[in-house]
Motif scaffolding. Structure first.
Motif, PDB file in Angstrom:
ATOM      1  N   HIS A  18      26.794  20.134   1.639  1.00  0.00           N
ATOM      2  CA  HIS A  18      28.534  19.843   1.070  1.00  0.00           C
ATOM      3  C   HIS A  18      29.358  20.713   1.563  1.00  0.00           C
ATOM      4  O   HIS A  18      30.459  20.053   1.369  1.00  0.00           O
ATOM      5  CB  HIS A  18      27.825  19.257  -0.301  1.00  0.00           C
ATOM      6  CG  HIS A  18      27.102  18.280  -0.570  1.00  0.00           C
ATOM      7  ND1 HIS A  18      26.787  17.533  -0.018  1.00  0.00           N
ATOM      8  CD2 HIS A  18      25.718  18.952  -1.671  1.00  0.00           C
ATOM      9  CE1 HIS A  18      26.026  16.489  -0.636  1.00  0.00           C
ATOM     10  NE2 HIS A  18      25.401  17.337  -1.862  1.00  0.00           N
ATOM     11  N   GLY A  71      34.633  19.708  -0.113  1.00  0.00           N
ATOM     12  CA  GLY A  71      33.399  20.073   0.432  1.00  0.00           C
ATOM     13  C   GLY A  71      33.290  18.137   0.053  1.00  0.00           C
ATOM     14  O   GLY A  71      33.902  17.566  -0.421  1.00  0.00           O
ATOM     15  N   VAL A  88      30.878  14.945  -0.606  1.00  0.00           N
ATOM     16  CA  VAL A  88      29.808  14.335  -1.517  1.00  0.00           C
ATOM     17  C   VAL A  88      29.470  13.788  -1.004  1.00  0.00           C
ATOM     18  O   VAL A  88      30.094  11.916  -1.695  1.00  0.00           O
ATOM     19  CB  VAL A  88      29.840  14.936  -3.193  1.00  0.00           C
ATOM     20  CG1 VAL A  88      28.735  14.509  -3.842  1.00  0.00           C
ATOM     21  CG2 VAL A  88      30.042  16.336  -2.903  1.00  0.00           C
ATOM     22  N   GLU A  89      28.506  13.128  -1.043  1.00  0.00           N
ATOM     23  CA  GLU A  89      27.425  10.868  -0.721  1.00  0.00           C
ATOM     24  C   GLU A  89      27.023  10.766  -2.132  1.00  0.00           C
ATOM     25  O   GLU A  89      26.217  11.248  -2.453  1.00  0.00           O
ATOM     26  CB  GLU A  89      26.728  10.695   0.671  1.00  0.00           C
ATOM     27  CG  GLU A  89      26.445   9.099   0.003  1.00  0.00           C
ATOM     28  CD  GLU A  89      26.605   9.474   1.758  1.00  0.00           C
ATOM     29  OE1 GLU A  89      25.463   8.241   2.545  1.00  0.00           O
ATOM     30  OE2 GLU A  89      26.933   9.986   3.077  1.00  0.00           O
ATOM     31  N   ASN A  90      26.780   9.594  -2.650  1.00  0.00           N
ATOM     32  CA  ASN A  90      25.982   9.250  -3.933  1.00  0.00           C
ATOM     33  C   ASN A  90      25.491   8.134  -3.488  1.00  0.00           C
ATOM     34  O   ASN A  90      26.764   7.223  -3.448  1.00  0.00           O
ATOM     35  CB  ASN A  90      26.985   9.274  -5.137  1.00  0.00           C
ATOM     36  CG  ASN A  90      27.917  10.783  -5.981  1.00  0.00           C
ATOM     37  OD1 ASN A  90      26.686  11.702  -5.245  1.00  0.00           O
ATOM     38  ND2 ASN A  90      28.715  10.736  -6.589  1.00  0.00           N
ATOM     39  N   THR A 100      24.744  11.368 -11.186  1.00  0.00           N
ATOM     40  CA  THR A 100      24.342  12.562 -11.535  1.00  0.00           C
ATOM     41  C   THR A 100      23.889  12.844 -13.287  1.00  0.00           C
ATOM     42  O   THR A 100      23.774  11.775 -13.766  1.00  0.00           O
ATOM     43  CB  THR A 100      25.988  13.845 -11.585  1.00  0.00           C
ATOM     44  OG1 THR A 100      26.876  13.613 -12.268  1.00  0.00           O
ATOM     45  CG2 THR A 100      26.018  12.849 -10.353  1.00  0.00           C
ATOM     46  N   LYS A 135      28.224  23.866 -11.185  1.00  0.00           N
ATOM     47  CA  LYS A 135      27.742  22.737 -11.455  1.00  0.00           C
ATOM     48  C   LYS A 135      26.469  23.303 -12.859  1.00  0.00           C
ATOM     49  O   LYS A 135      25.851  23.888 -12.499  1.00  0.00           O
ATOM     50  CB  LYS A 135      27.419  22.195 -10.686  1.00  0.00           C
ATOM     51  CG  LYS A 135      26.723  20.801 -11.859  1.00  0.00           C
ATOM     52  CD  LYS A 135      25.680  20.039 -10.561  1.00  0.00           C
ATOM     53  CE  LYS A 135      25.321  18.845 -11.086  1.00  0.00           C
ATOM     54  NZ  LYS A 135      24.422  18.044 -10.414  1.00  0.00           N
TER      55      LYS A 135
END
Length: 141
Positions: free
Chosen positions: A30, A46, A48-50, A56, A128
Motif C-alpha cells: 500500500h 499510501g 488503500v482499497e476496501n 476494518t 496500526k
C-alpha cells in the motif's frame, strides 16, 4: 548554459536532496511514500482499497496523525466520542483527520463499489494497533 549532471552514487539508497517520483503501479504493497520506498523520515503515504461490504477491525495509529483523502466510494468512519458512537459518511473529494490514539474503524457498506483512499501519516511507516473497543476504558476495573 548546460543542464547540470547529477553526481553518480554507487548506493541504491534514496537521496535526501532529490524529489522522488513513485509512479502508479510502483507501490510497495500500500505504501507509496515511506522510509522503505523513498527514504522518508517523518511521512508515510499510501493507497488503500476496501472491497464492497467490508470493515476494518477497531484500531488506532499510535502517536501518528492520519490524513485521509477519499478518491472513490463512500466510506464510513466510525469512532466513539466518549458519549456515543459517531459515524461519518464521506465521499469522493472529502478529507478526514484521525488524531493520534483515537480508536476507529473504516467501513464500506456498498455492495458493489470498492472504496479507494489515499492516507498520509506522520510516521515513516504505517502504524496500526488493533483494539477491542472503539472507546478508551480509562479507570475500568
Amino acid at each position: 548554459m548546460s543542464t547540470p549532471t547529477p553526481a553518480h552514487h554507487d548506493s541504491d539508497a534514496p537521496r535526501a536532496d532529490r524529489v522522488h517520483h513513485v509512479r502508479a503501479g510502483e507501490l510497495d504493497g500500500h505504501a507509496a511514500i515511506s522510509g522503505g520506498t523513498v527514504g522518508s523520515k517523518k511521512l508515510w503515504m499510501g493507497l488503500v482499497e476496501n472491497p464492497p461490504l467490508s470493515a476494518t477491525d477497531n484500531h488506532h495509529h499510535g502517536a501518528s496523525e492520519a490524513g485521509i483523502y477519499v478518491v472513490s466510494g463512500h466510506p464510513v468512519f466510525v469512532y466513539h466520542d466518549s458519549t456515543e458512537e459517531v459515524r461519518i459518511t464521506a465521499g469522493p473529494g472529502d478529507f478526514l483527520l484521525v488524531p493520534p490514539f483515537v480508536p476507529h474503524r473504516e467501513e464500506n457498506p456498498d455492495p458493489e463499489e470498492p472504496v479507494v483512499v489515499v492516507i498520509a501519516r506522520t510516521t515513516q511507516e504505517p502504524v496500526k494497533v488493533s483494539v477491542p473497543e472503539l472507546y478508551h476504558l480509562d479507570g475500568a476495573a
